[in-house]
Design a protein around this motif. Structure first.
Motif, PDB file in Angstrom:
ATOM      1  N   MET A 286       0.852  -1.183   0.000  1.00 12.13           N
ATOM      2  CA  MET A 286       0.000   0.000   0.000  1.00 12.13           C
ATOM      3  C   MET A 286       0.892   1.238   0.000  1.00 12.13           C
ATOM      4  O   MET A 286       2.004   1.196   0.538  1.00 12.13           O
ATOM      5  N   SER A 287       0.410   2.306  -0.615  1.00 10.67           N
ATOM      6  CA  SER A 287       1.219   3.532  -0.670  1.00 10.67           C
ATOM      7  C   SER A 287       0.311   4.729  -0.910  1.00 10.67           C
ATOM      8  O   SER A 287      -0.854   4.574  -1.290  1.00 10.67           O
ATOM      9  N   ASP A 288       0.881   5.913  -0.715  1.00  7.20           N
ATOM     10  CA  ASP A 288       0.137   7.120  -1.058  1.00  7.20           C
ATOM     11  C   ASP A 288       0.080   7.248  -2.578  1.00  7.20           C
ATOM     12  O   ASP A 288       0.762   6.525  -3.309  1.00  7.20           O
ATOM     13  N   PHE A 289      -0.731   8.156  -3.061  1.00 13.37           N
ATOM     14  CA  PHE A 289      -0.934   8.241  -4.513  1.00 13.37           C
ATOM     15  C   PHE A 289      -1.495   9.595  -4.952  1.00 13.37           C
ATOM     16  O   PHE A 289      -1.452   9.943  -6.120  1.00 13.37           O
ATOM     17  N   ALA A 290      -2.078  10.355  -3.988  1.00 17.00           N
ATOM     18  CA  ALA A 290      -3.000  11.418  -4.400  1.00 17.00           C
ATOM     19  C   ALA A 290      -2.314  12.733  -4.768  1.00 17.00           C
ATOM     20  O   ALA A 290      -2.763  13.436  -5.665  1.00 17.00           O
ATOM     21  N   GLY A 291      -1.213  13.083  -4.069  1.00 12.79           N
ATOM     22  CA  GLY A 291      -0.621  14.408  -4.239  1.00 12.79           C
ATOM     23  C   GLY A 291      -1.468  15.458  -3.533  1.00 12.79           C
ATOM     24  O   GLY A 291      -2.425  15.138  -2.817  1.00 12.79           O
ATOM     25  N   GLY A 292      -1.094  16.711  -3.710  1.00 13.59           N
ATOM     26  CA  GLY A 292      -1.884  17.801  -3.130  1.00 13.59           C
ATOM     27  C   GLY A 292      -1.573  18.087  -1.682  1.00 13.59           C
ATOM     28  O   GLY A 292      -2.258  18.881  -1.044  1.00 13.59           O
ATOM     29  N   GLN A 333       6.129  -5.586  -8.277  1.00 14.91           N
ATOM     30  CA  GLN A 333       5.264  -6.754  -8.492  1.00 14.91           C
ATOM     31  C   GLN A 333       4.662  -7.336  -7.210  1.00 14.91           C
ATOM     32  O   GLN A 333       4.795  -8.549  -6.930  1.00 14.91           O
ATOM     33  N   PRO A 334       3.996  -6.494  -6.411  1.00 21.14           N
ATOM     34  CA  PRO A 334       3.265  -7.091  -5.289  1.00 21.14           C
ATOM     35  C   PRO A 334       2.098  -7.919  -5.840  1.00 21.14           C
ATOM     36  O   PRO A 334       1.667  -7.688  -6.968  1.00 21.14           O
ATOM     37  N   LYS A 335       1.595  -8.827  -5.024  1.00 20.01           N
ATOM     38  CA  LYS A 335       0.440  -9.606  -5.516  1.00 20.01           C
ATOM     39  C   LYS A 335      -0.813  -8.731  -5.503  1.00 20.01           C
ATOM     40  O   LYS A 335      -1.648  -8.833  -6.385  1.00 20.01           O
ATOM     41  N   ILE A 336      -0.915  -7.885  -4.462  1.00 19.95           N
ATOM     42  CA  ILE A 336      -2.069  -6.982  -4.366  1.00 19.95           C
ATOM     43  C   ILE A 336      -1.531  -5.578  -4.080  1.00 19.95           C
ATOM     44  O   ILE A 336      -0.599  -5.418  -3.285  1.00 19.95           O
ATOM     45  N   TYR A 337      -2.139  -4.589  -4.688  1.00 20.25           N
ATOM     46  CA  TYR A 337      -1.726  -3.205  -4.423  1.00 20.25           C
ATOM     47  C   TYR A 337      -2.941  -2.369  -4.036  1.00 20.25           C
ATOM     48  O   TYR A 337      -4.003  -2.469  -4.672  1.00 20.25           O
ATOM     49  N   ILE A 377      -1.175  -7.968 -11.336  1.00 17.38           N
ATOM     50  CA  ILE A 377      -1.298  -7.424  -9.977  1.00 17.38           C
ATOM     51  C   ILE A 377      -2.770  -7.134  -9.676  1.00 17.38           C
ATOM     52  O   ILE A 377      -3.453  -6.471 -10.460  1.00 17.38           O
ATOM     53  N   THR A 378      -3.247  -7.659  -8.553  1.00 16.63           N
ATOM     54  CA  THR A 378      -4.622  -7.349  -8.139  1.00 16.63           C
ATOM     55  C   THR A 378      -4.628  -5.969  -7.501  1.00 16.63           C
ATOM     56  O   THR A 378      -3.785  -5.678  -6.649  1.00 16.63           O
TER      57      THR A 378
END
Ligand code: FES
Length: 590
Positions: A286-292, A333-337, A377-378
């Motif tokens: 899991m990671s951040d993604f949004a910015g702002g 290449q995680p299995k789920i992100y 990747i799921t």
């Protein structure tokens, strides 16, 4: 630590390097390097910006042929010194060792490989991951419950950020049932005082784990963990390690949780987690993604900061961030992100301009991009209360591993308790210290930033950033830490910072970092020239003294201060305010 040769050049290739800047690509892995040659001496570094990993190109404005320009945010690096020249006094680029023929990179050891565990089969329901809100996840790992970054109530960054997602109704009870909590860093969307205050009323004993960063306070209320080694004491199957961020090692951390040999990687907000070395093929990432998450550029005005420039900038930045995250996920290449830690909104009515213009990436769009480039990747776009069953997810892609909340569940918040928190901040306005204008001197001397050629005008404003008639409006010359009535005649960079009075005084009174103002969109800035003063902002955002100003001492001394050292040009004030004050001490969790 170890090292590896990343680029080899034979003597002919070294000879043929031109004087000045050379860009070279490794034929082995396609990675790029910069080699600077002067009088037969070589200096080299990776072609990767220390700021956020951007690529350097030749700086056409540089007539000396020593500077490269980052394509991401246009910072400039002098490769003859490996110092960034814009922003000045900021980073030093890591130099690669060169033996004339070989560039050698010192690499960080992969600590999760030191004592590997073979993955064991998981039973259905044995490992579940429940998304609560923003960066808060609940992990059920066998008999233990671990919670990441609980921000479940109240605002973050003073009053600038509010939860976008409605946490499940029983979130606080879940938090109180946790066996352990991990807090990744001290930003208040991760270290939430209102949430910890509620927790401490019921479970003051819950262990809170934090990385041993250089600025542990106030995180030092938790158990400080050394970096990059597993803590084994949780139970026979569960262990975790905390890793540092390369860009903000003093602040940001991320975590690997391992249960029966299955790894969950949470990179949280790290810009370059663990110096870019991360485990591949983890079960869940899991990671951040949004910015702002910055006042730049929406809170800036003057010069190039027109609405269209800002809109273009935001659009490009978000796109770059999205591509970077997609690329990172593809490479690991995680299995789920699962994209998370970006579900906040500038909900207060006074911040409508920011809410409407500070657009963020959408989790669905990032997941669609990942699906396109790495279909194996799921991806998981989390809704509050949604549960991932890891055993089911690993068994077969056709098994339904994610259970969404029942239909009709409120996903988005539609109301926030604004007044409670805004009033609480505004209570600082009438604090005794502000009746004495020498608080300004006392505060900036406490802050300890000087010997830097920058003059700042600080102006207290109302909600709409209109200066308050009787508010403070003063200059600080950080060259000698003086408080002149007029800008000095010497050449100097200048910034004007308008702050909402309640938040500014709350920050001053409690000795808080200026993140509340800057990241929380509680100020408006203009600067001439348009240069980012890294040293200044870094000081006020990360390096203020850990212990707040001693205002009791100030009040005792105030009469002598006023007699002998009243700063000039400061207007007196008499501003009324409403109730409540948020204090660090109120929220202590032992
Ligand atoms: S990544 Fe290079 S300037 Fe931001």
């Amino acid at each position: 630590m170890s090292s590896k040769t990343v680029l080899s050049l034979d003597s002919e290739a070294v000879f043929s390097l031109k004087d000045g800047i050379n860009f070279k690509k490794s034929p082995d892995d396609g990675k790029c390097y910069i080699i600077y040659k002067e009088n037969g001496e070589l200096k080299a570094c990776k072609n990767q910006c220390k700021h956020q990993g951007g690529l350097f190109i030749k700086d056409i404005e540089d007539l000396d042929g020593r500077t490269v320009r980052c394509t991401k945010h246009y910072w400039k690096l002098n490769v003859s010194t490996m110092q960034y020249v814009n922003p000045p006094d900021s980073f030093t680029q890591d130099e690669l060792d060169e033996g004339g023929l070989q560039l050698v990179e010192v690499i960080v050891w992969d600590p999760w490989l030191a004592d590997p565990q073979d993955p064991q089969e998981l039973q259905e329901g044995e490992v579940t991951v429940t998304y609560l809100t923003h960066a808060c996840m609940e992990l059920q790992l066998g008999g233990k419950k671990m919670i990441f970054d609980p921000w479940l109530t109240g605002p973050a960054f003073a009053r600038g950020w509010w939860l976008l997602h409605e946490p499940p109704a029983d979130s606080m009870e879940r938090l109180c049932m946790a066996d352990l909590i991990y807090i990744s860093h001290m930003h208040s969307d991760h270290l939430s005082y209102p949430t910890l205050k509620s927790l401490s009323a019921t479970r003051p004993d819950v262990p809170i784990y934090v990385g041993d960063t250089s600025r542990p306070e106030p995180l030092s209320k938790g158990s400080l963990m050394p970096f990059s080694c597993y803590l084994r004491q949780i139970d026979e199957h569960l262990r975790f390690m905390i890793l540092k961020d390369e860009v903000h090692p003093e602040l940001d951390t991320c975590i690997i949780v391992e249960y029966k040999g299955h790894m969950i990687l949470n990179t949280v907000d790290c810009t370059r987690p663990n110096y870019g070395r991360l485990p591949h093929n983890v079960d869940l990432m899991m990671s951040d993604f949004a910015g702002g998450a910055s006042g730049f550029p929406m809170t800036f005005s003057g010069g190039k900061y027109t609405e269209s420039w800002k809109a273009d900038f935001i659009k490009n930045e978000r796109k770059k961030l999205m591509n970077y995250k997609a690329q990172l996920v593809k490479s690991l290449q995680p299995k789920i992100y699962c994209p998370f830690a970006g579900y906040f909104v500038e909900a207060h009515p006074s911040d409508r301009y920011i809410k409407e213009t500070n657009t963020k990436n959408k989790a669905e769009e990032l997941n669609a991009l990942i699906k396109k480039s790495a279909p194996g990747i799921t991806t998981w776009t989390p809704k509050p209360g949604a549960v991932l069953d890891l055993a089911l997810a690993l068994m077969s892609p056709s098994r339904k591993a994610i259970t969404d909340p029942p239909s009709g569940t409120n996903i988005y918040k539609d109301s926030w308790d604004f007044d409670l928190y805004v009033d609480e901040l505004n209570r600082a306005i009438t604090a005794e210290i502000f009746k004495h204008k020498s608080w300004i001197q006392f505060y900036y001397i406490w802050a300890g930033f000087k010997n830097y050629n920058l003059v700042v005008r600080v102006i207290e404003t109302d909600e709409d950033f209109i200066p308050i008639d009787n508010g403070y409006n003063y200059l600080v010359d950080f060259m000698d830490l003086s408080f002149p009535t007029q800008r000095p005649t010497r050449e100097h960079p200048y910034e004007e910072i308008k702050n909402r009075i309640g938040v500014m005084r709350h920050v001053v009174k409690n000795g808080l970092l200026w993140d509340d103002l800057y990241i929380g969109f509680q100020n408006r800035l203009s600067r001439e020239p348009d240069v980012y003063h890294h040293r200044f902002w870094n000081h006020f955002q990360t390096e203020l003294p850990v212990a707040g100003p001693d205002w009791d001492l100030f009040l005792q001394q105030v009469s002598s201060y006023q007699r002998s050292a009243e700063p000039q040009g400061i207007q007196t004030e008499s501003v009324s305010a409403s109730t409540l004050s948020l204090k660090k001490a109120d929220c202590t969790v032992s």
